[in-house]
Design a protein around this motif. Structure first.
Motif, short mmCIF file in Angstrom:
data_model
loop_
_atom_site.label_atom_id
_atom_site.label_comp_id
_atom_site.label_asym_id
_atom_site.label_seq_id
_atom_site.Cartn_x
_atom_site.Cartn_y
_atom_site.Cartn_z
N GLN A 607 -42.27 -30.84 -79.87
CA GLN A 607 -42.72 -32.20 -80.16
C GLN A 607 -42.31 -32.70 -81.54
OE1 GLN A 607 -46.93 -31.66 -79.67
NE2 GLN A 607 -46.84 -31.56 -77.41
N TYR A 608 -41.48 -31.93 -82.21
CA TYR A 608 -41.10 -32.33 -83.59
C TYR A 608 -40.54 -33.76 -83.58
CZ TYR A 608 -38.81 -32.31 -88.10
OH TYR A 608 -38.40 -32.63 -89.39
N GLY A 609 -41.12 -34.59 -84.45
CA GLY A 609 -40.68 -35.98 -84.57
C GLY A 609 -41.56 -36.94 -83.83
N ASP A 610 -42.42 -36.47 -82.91
CA ASP A 610 -43.34 -37.35 -82.18
C ASP A 610 -44.72 -37.20 -82.82
OD1 ASP A 610 -45.07 -38.57 -80.38
OD2 ASP A 610 -43.86 -38.02 -78.63
N ALA A 611 -45.02 -38.09 -83.77
CA ALA A 611 -46.22 -37.95 -84.60
C ALA A 611 -47.50 -37.93 -83.77
CB ALA A 611 -46.27 -39.08 -85.62
N ALA A 612 -47.61 -38.81 -82.78
CA ALA A 612 -48.84 -38.92 -82.00
C ALA A 612 -49.10 -37.63 -81.22
CB ALA A 612 -48.73 -40.10 -81.04
N GLN A 613 -48.08 -37.14 -80.55
CA GLN A 613 -48.27 -35.91 -79.79
C GLN A 613 -48.55 -34.73 -80.71
OE1 GLN A 613 -45.14 -35.09 -77.01
NE2 GLN A 613 -45.79 -36.69 -75.57
N GLU A 614 -47.84 -34.68 -81.83
CA GLU A 614 -48.07 -33.59 -82.77
C GLU A 614 -49.51 -33.57 -83.26
OE1 GLU A 614 -44.00 -33.99 -85.12
OE2 GLU A 614 -45.26 -32.39 -85.91
N ALA A 615 -50.07 -34.75 -83.55
CA ALA A 615 -51.44 -34.83 -84.06
C ALA A 615 -52.44 -34.33 -83.00
CB ALA A 615 -51.76 -36.27 -84.43
N ALA A 616 -52.21 -34.75 -81.74
CA ALA A 616 -53.12 -34.33 -80.67
C ALA A 616 -53.05 -32.81 -80.47
CB ALA A 616 -52.77 -35.05 -79.38
N THR A 617 -51.82 -32.30 -80.53
CA THR A 617 -51.65 -30.86 -80.34
C THR A 617 -52.26 -30.08 -81.50
OG1 THR A 617 -49.63 -31.24 -79.07
CG2 THR A 617 -49.95 -29.04 -79.97
N GLN A 618 -52.06 -30.58 -82.72
CA GLN A 618 -52.62 -29.92 -83.90
C GLN A 618 -54.14 -29.89 -83.83
OE1 GLN A 618 -51.40 -28.23 -86.26
NE2 GLN A 618 -49.36 -28.92 -86.87
N ASN A 619 -54.72 -30.99 -83.37
CA ASN A 619 -56.18 -31.06 -83.26
C ASN A 619 -56.71 -30.03 -82.26
OD1 ASN A 619 -58.80 -32.41 -83.81
ND2 ASN A 619 -58.65 -33.02 -81.64
N GLU A 620 -56.05 -29.94 -81.09
CA GLU A 620 -56.49 -28.96 -80.09
C GLU A 620 -56.28 -27.54 -80.60
OE1 GLU A 620 -54.67 -29.37 -76.26
OE2 GLU A 620 -55.60 -27.56 -75.46
N LEU A 621 -55.18 -27.34 -81.33
CA LEU A 621 -54.89 -26.02 -81.87
C LEU A 621 -55.96 -25.61 -82.87
CD1 LEU A 621 -52.91 -23.64 -82.04
CD2 LEU A 621 -51.65 -24.92 -83.79
N MET A 622 -56.39 -26.55 -83.72
CA MET A 622 -57.40 -26.25 -84.73
C MET A 622 -58.74 -25.90 -84.07
SD MET A 622 -58.75 -28.70 -87.82
CE MET A 622 -59.33 -29.94 -86.65
N ILE A 623 -59.09 -26.63 -83.01
CA ILE A 623 -60.35 -26.35 -82.30
C ILE A 623 -60.32 -24.95 -81.68
CG2 ILE A 623 -61.72 -27.02 -80.29
CD1 ILE A 623 -60.91 -29.94 -80.88
N LEU A 624 -59.19 -24.60 -81.07
CA LEU A 624 -59.08 -23.29 -80.45
C LEU A 624 -59.12 -22.17 -81.47
CD1 LEU A 624 -56.43 -23.89 -77.64
CD2 LEU A 624 -58.83 -23.28 -77.33
N GLN A 625 -58.49 -22.36 -82.61
CA GLN A 625 -58.51 -21.34 -83.65
C GLN A 625 -59.93 -21.12 -84.18
OE1 GLN A 625 -55.52 -23.07 -86.16
NE2 GLN A 625 -53.90 -21.70 -85.39
N ARG A 626 -60.68 -22.23 -84.32
CA ARG A 626 -62.09 -22.10 -84.75
C ARG A 626 -62.91 -21.35 -83.69
NH1 ARG A 626 -63.29 -28.28 -86.85
NH2 ARG A 626 -62.15 -28.15 -88.82
N TYR A 627 -62.63 -21.67 -82.44
CA TYR A 627 -63.36 -21.02 -81.33
C TYR A 627 -63.04 -19.53 -81.31
CZ TYR A 627 -65.05 -20.15 -76.54
OH TYR A 627 -65.71 -19.67 -75.43
N ASP A 628 -61.79 -19.18 -81.56
CA ASP A 628 -61.40 -17.78 -81.57
C ASP A 628 -62.11 -17.02 -82.68
OD1 ASP A 628 -58.71 -15.81 -82.64
OD2 ASP A 628 -59.77 -15.49 -80.74
#
Length: 639
Positions: A607-628
């Motif tokens: 998704q490099y270069g697609d700011a909106a998708q990157e932000a959504a993915t980063q947010n989900e990634l951060m939530i999962l890392q906290r859950y882990d």
């Protein structure tokens, strides 16, 4: 058309008859740990027990051939019955009256063929026994027994009876009990006469032949009168319930003591079995009008459990026929893991005659193992040659060496080869030992036409070595050393065996959290059956519902396997508890989280270069890392 058995009655039968009690009628079971029992599988040949029974769950499963199911399934498979026939048999044992839908209960017309034939034999056996006990004509039979040392109590113990000399006494009696002419002919109790069915057995002493479960399935009939032109012994013909190659007379009485003592005594006739049992040799059995063969060995091996101390003693008459029978038995010797011996009474007497002549102690002494069967076979071979000449010794060696080469245990093979050299009078012992080893090697190199010399030592047959560890499993075999699969397996075992420890958390797990396809299918079946929570609420019906929810036989077999297999506790863990269950729940969930994190990290690259998708993915990634991290720190509390 036969009515359908009421579902509640099926469940009542399944719950009323303990599976370990039923299975124990056919094979010896021993403690396997974790509340399970194990034994040699009755559905395929094996050297070490891979067949397990879980009394608490009501299921069996073989980890070798993958056969499995509940009590009803076991009876269906072991006795080749339909579902209705198996339920009817178990209901009879439990004293449960079955209700039939679509027309109601009609035992005459709605029982399966096998059940009807067994019932006819049971009634016939009781009728024959009554004739022997009270019939004036049966005095000849009573005298025959008395002359051989058997009183009325002995006759009653073995169910011995008498068939009257008339043409159709039993046939008419069974008709009066509601049996059709077709059933009487199929049973072998009657045969076609000029004007319809007549009795097959007339004017004979009758021994009921029971299967290992105790059902009367045939008869052995002994001639009493000179006017009888038939054979001395007349047996039931092959029928749907009687296969003479699979019958062992007395097995119903002897099976428990055979299993307990790890010992069986094989005699030649019905009166020999009676004599042995009355003399205290309660492990005695006999074949029914046929030579001792492979199917008989399978029955004994399941009872003997193939342990190293097991003994099988063959008693044969000392005449030429008896010696020939002993040599036939030796041909199958290597199919046993047990040690095999031969016992021949003095003066060639059989156990019945020996008991009459010298008493019970002489019979008991006869049944003590003395001469190994292989030694007897070798001496019979060697005795046919002139050992005083080099040519005679060479010829005897040529015939005897291949016999020794068939012995699977390399140590035993060496010792017997040394014995053979002594029998032949060959001073160069190593020459005989090398000759035997060479023959064994040649047989092995020809593709298993003879045993490898050290096969028994390894405990694995050649064909078993080449077979895959899970041959019956669909698709590629799972590598259970893979910790991912192993943990998923443990969690499913807990969900099936101890749902109270994983509910309600387990029911929130997605099917995709189980990476092995068979395990994902089992997870789906549990979900369809109401989840682990249903298992807590109704443990009696839970496993049955999960099996019924399985989409095919392969998944159903996996469900049974997981329900029976012992839970694998880690080192230091003494019991299955909330802590152990929680660890499995957390491990499976964390691995699922890690897989999703890897997917998201891969997506970020794409998704490099697609700011909106990157932000959504980063947010989900951060939530999962906290859950882990929460799962790692808090354990099951974070689920």
């Amino acid at each position: 058309m036969a009515g359908r058995i009421n579902d509640e009655d099926v469940k009542a039968v399944r719950d009323a008859v303990p599976i370990d009690a039923v299975v124990s009628e056919y094979l010896q079971l021993r403690n396997a740990g974790g509340g399970n029992l194990k034994g040699l599988c009755p559905f395929h040949d094996e050297k070490s027990p891979s067949f397990q029974v879980s009394p608490s769950k009501g299921f069996f499963h073989c980890f070798g051939c993958q056969e499995g199911g509940d009590t009803i399934t076991f009876v269906m498979k072991i006795d080749h019955l339909t579902f209705s026939e198996a339920v009817e048999r178990l209901a009879g044992q439990a004293g449960i009256t079955l209700r039939y839908e679509e027309g109601g209960y009609n035992p005459t017309h709605q029982r399966g063929e096998r059940i009807r034939l067994v019932e006819a034999h049971k009634i016939a056996a009781e009728w024959y026994a009554e004739q022997l006990a009270t019939g004036p004509e049966a005095e000849t039979g009573r005298a025959f027994l008395a002359e051989r040392g058997f009183d009325q109590a002995a006759a009653q113990h073995f169910g011995v009876g008498y068939s009257p000399q008339g043409w159709d006494h039993l046939t008419r009696f069974l008709r009066g009990k509601g049996f059709s002419d077709k059933e009487l002919l199929l049973s072998g109790l009657s045969q076609e006469g000029r004007r319809g069915p007549i009795d097959r057995f007339r004017g004979r002493l009758m021994w009921p032949i029971r299967d290992i479960g105790g059902d009367v399935v045939g008869f052995g009939a002994r001639k009493l009168y000179e006017a009888d032109n038939g054979p001395k012994y007349l047996n039931t013909p092959e029928t749907a319930i009687y296969k003479k190659s699979q019958m062992l007379y007395g097995i119903d009485l002897a099976k428990k003591d055979i299993a307990k003592a790890s010992r069986a005594v094989v005699v030649e006739g019905y009166t020999d079995v009676m004599a042995c049992h009355l003399a205290g040799v309660t492990t005695a059995i006999a074949t029914c009008g046929t030579a001792f063969g492979g199917d008989h060995i399978k029955i004994l091996r399941r009872l003997l459990m193939d342990n190293g101390s097991a003994r099988v003693i063959f008693t044969f008459d000392g005449d030429a026929a008896g010696q020939k029978a002993a040599l036939r038995a030796f041909e199958d010797d290597q199919k046993f893991a047990a040690e095999t011996y031969i016992a021949i009474a003095p003066d060639g007497m059989d156990p019945c005659d020996l008991r009459l002549a010298k008493g019970d102690d002489a019979v008991a002494d006869l049944a003590e193992p003395r001469t190994p069967l292989f030694e007897f076979a070798l001496r019979q071979i060697v005795s046919r040659y002139d050992l005083d000449t080099p040519a005679g010794r060479a010829s005897a060696l040529d015939e005897a060496a291949p016999v020794v080469a068939r012995i699977k245990n390399s140590g035993a093979q060496h010792e017997v080869a040394v014995q053979l050299a002594g029998m032949l009078g060959i001073l160069d012992t190593q020459f005989v030992v090398k000759r035997v080893a060479q023959l064994a090697r040649w047989a092995r190199d020809r593709g298993g036409k003879g045993p490898a010399p050290d096969q028994r030592q390894r405990g694995t047959a050649p064909q078993q070595q080449a077979a895959p560890a899970r041959a019956a499993a669909p698709g590629p075999a799972l590598n259970l050393r893979n910790p991912v699969f192993a943990t998923e397996r443990e969690l499913l075992k807990l969900a099936l065996q101890r749902p109270d420890l994983v509910s309600p958390a387990f029911d929130a797990y997605g099917v995709d959290e189980f990476t092995a396809p068979p395990y994902a299918a089992v997870r789906e079946a549990i979900l369809e059956a109401g989840g682990a929570e249903f298992g807590v609420q109704d443990p009696q019906d839970y496993l049955v519902r999960v099996r019924e929810a399985a989409p095919d036989d392969a998944v159903r077999a996996t469900v049974t396997e997981l329900a029976v297999e012992a839970i694998m506790l880690h080192r230091g863990v003494k019991d299955v508890d909330d802590v152990y269950a929680g660890a499995q729940l957390v491990t499976v969930r964390r691995r699922a989280v890690h897989r999703r994190i890897q997917d998201l990290q891969s997506a970020l690259v794409r998704q490099y270069g697609d700011a909106a998708q990157e932000a959504a993915t980063q947010n989900e990634l951060m939530i999962l890392q906290r859950y882990d991290r929460a799962l790692q720190e808090q354990g099951p509390g974070a689920l």
